[in-house]
Design an enzyme around this catalytic site. Structure first.
Site, mmCIF file in Angstrom:
data_model
loop_
_atom_site.group_PDB
_atom_site.id
_atom_site.type_symbol
_atom_site.label_atom_id
_atom_site.label_comp_id
_atom_site.label_asym_id
_atom_site.label_seq_id
_atom_site.Cartn_x
_atom_site.Cartn_y
_atom_site.Cartn_z
ATOM 1 N N GLY A 91 0.794 -1.227 0.000
ATOM 2 C CA GLY A 91 0.000 0.000 0.000
ATOM 3 C C GLY A 91 0.823 1.272 0.000
ATOM 4 N N SER A 93 2.336 4.572 -1.293
ATOM 5 C CA SER A 93 1.937 5.527 -2.335
ATOM 6 C C SER A 93 3.008 6.578 -2.611
ATOM 7 C CB SER A 93 0.617 6.219 -1.965
ATOM 8 O OG SER A 93 0.752 6.937 -0.753
ATOM 9 N N HIS A 98 9.231 5.722 4.506
ATOM 10 C CA HIS A 98 8.701 6.490 5.636
ATOM 11 C C HIS A 98 8.101 5.561 6.671
ATOM 12 C CE1 HIS A 98 5.766 6.314 2.327
ATOM 13 N NE2 HIS A 98 4.823 6.224 3.251
ATOM 14 N N HIS A 100 5.279 5.421 9.435
ATOM 15 C CA HIS A 100 4.089 6.042 10.013
ATOM 16 C C HIS A 100 4.128 5.830 11.528
ATOM 17 C CE1 HIS A 100 1.615 6.371 6.212
ATOM 18 N NE2 HIS A 100 2.427 5.400 5.826
HETATM 19 P P1 DGP Z 1 2.028 5.505 2.134
HETATM 20 O O1 DGP Z 1 0.657 5.191 1.639
HETATM 21 O O2 DGP Z 1 2.509 4.537 3.214
HETATM 22 O O3 DGP Z 1 3.027 5.680 1.005
HETATM 23 O O4 DGP Z 1 1.888 6.884 2.900
HETATM 24 C C1 DGP Z 1 2.003 8.120 2.305
HETATM 25 C C2 DGP Z 1 1.435 9.113 3.269
HETATM 26 O O5 DGP Z 1 1.838 10.401 2.855
HETATM 27 C C3 DGP Z 1 -0.079 9.140 3.348
HETATM 28 O O6 DGP Z 1 -0.495 8.757 4.658
HETATM 29 C C4 DGP Z 1 -0.470 10.579 3.062
HETATM 30 C C5 DGP Z 1 0.836 11.320 3.221
HETATM 31 N N1 DGP Z 1 0.999 12.452 2.334
HETATM 32 C C6 DGP Z 1 0.827 12.471 0.986
HETATM 33 N N2 DGP Z 1 1.060 13.691 0.496
HETATM 34 C C7 DGP Z 1 1.428 14.467 1.564
HETATM 35 C C8 DGP Z 1 1.808 15.836 1.686
HETATM 36 O O7 DGP Z 1 1.891 16.606 0.724
HETATM 37 N N3 DGP Z 1 2.084 16.282 2.925
HETATM 38 C C9 DGP Z 1 2.006 15.472 4.036
HETATM 39 N N4 DGP Z 1 2.304 16.009 5.211
HETATM 40 N N5 DGP Z 1 1.667 14.172 3.953
HETATM 41 C C10 DGP Z 1 1.370 13.692 2.726
#
Ligand code: DGP
Length: 112
Positions: A91, A93, A98, A100
């Site tokens: 999952g 994106s 990173h 979480h």
């Molecule tokens: P993942 O699905 O594990 O790749 O998580 C990507 C996360 O990044 C998702 O929880 C939303 C976050 N995200 C996406 N775009 C941005 C952004 O522009 N700023 C911040 N602070 N978070 C973002």
């Protein structure tokens, strides 16, 4: 260049909660829990699937920082979850590794 590299370079804004030479932590734009922070390495590693043995010190550093950030956020006693989504089935994106940091409510298990 990924979105997260742009946040590191201050090309796009983020609510930053922690930074040092190796990593940066900021609040997720779409929080899935009352506290939802993303902790990223400044080094551009695409995913956990791209980690190499030379990344050991960096990743160890990030795990310690994750624990400290969770403590600072007041999550230690009640608990929290660290998640690293990896590649398509995981999952992921944004293709900049990173962690979480999720807390502030009881989280369900198993994930979907
Ligand atoms: P993942 O699905 O594990 O790749 O998580 C990507 C996360 O990044 C998702 O929880 C939303 C976050 N995200 C996406 N775009 C941005 C952004 O522009 N700023 C911040 N602070 N978070 C973002």
């Amino acid at each position: 260049m990924t979105l997260f590299k742009k946040i590191i370079d201050r090309q796009i804004p983020a609510n930053i909660v922690y930074e040092d030479d190796l990593c940066l932590a900021f609040r997720d734009i779409s929080p899935q829990a009352p506290t939802h922070i993303l902790l990223i390495p400044k080094q551009e590693i695409r995913s956990m699937a791209d980690v190499r043995s030379g990344d050991q010190t960096l990743l160890g550093h990030m795990m310690v920082r994750a624990s400290e950030i969770a403590a600072t956020e007041g999550l230690s006693k009640d608990g929290y979850r660290l998640v690293i989504n990896t590649n398509e089935n995981g999952g992921q994106s944004v293709y900049h590794l990173h962690i979480h940091i999720l807390g502030g409510r009881a989280l369900t298990w198993p994930p979907g």
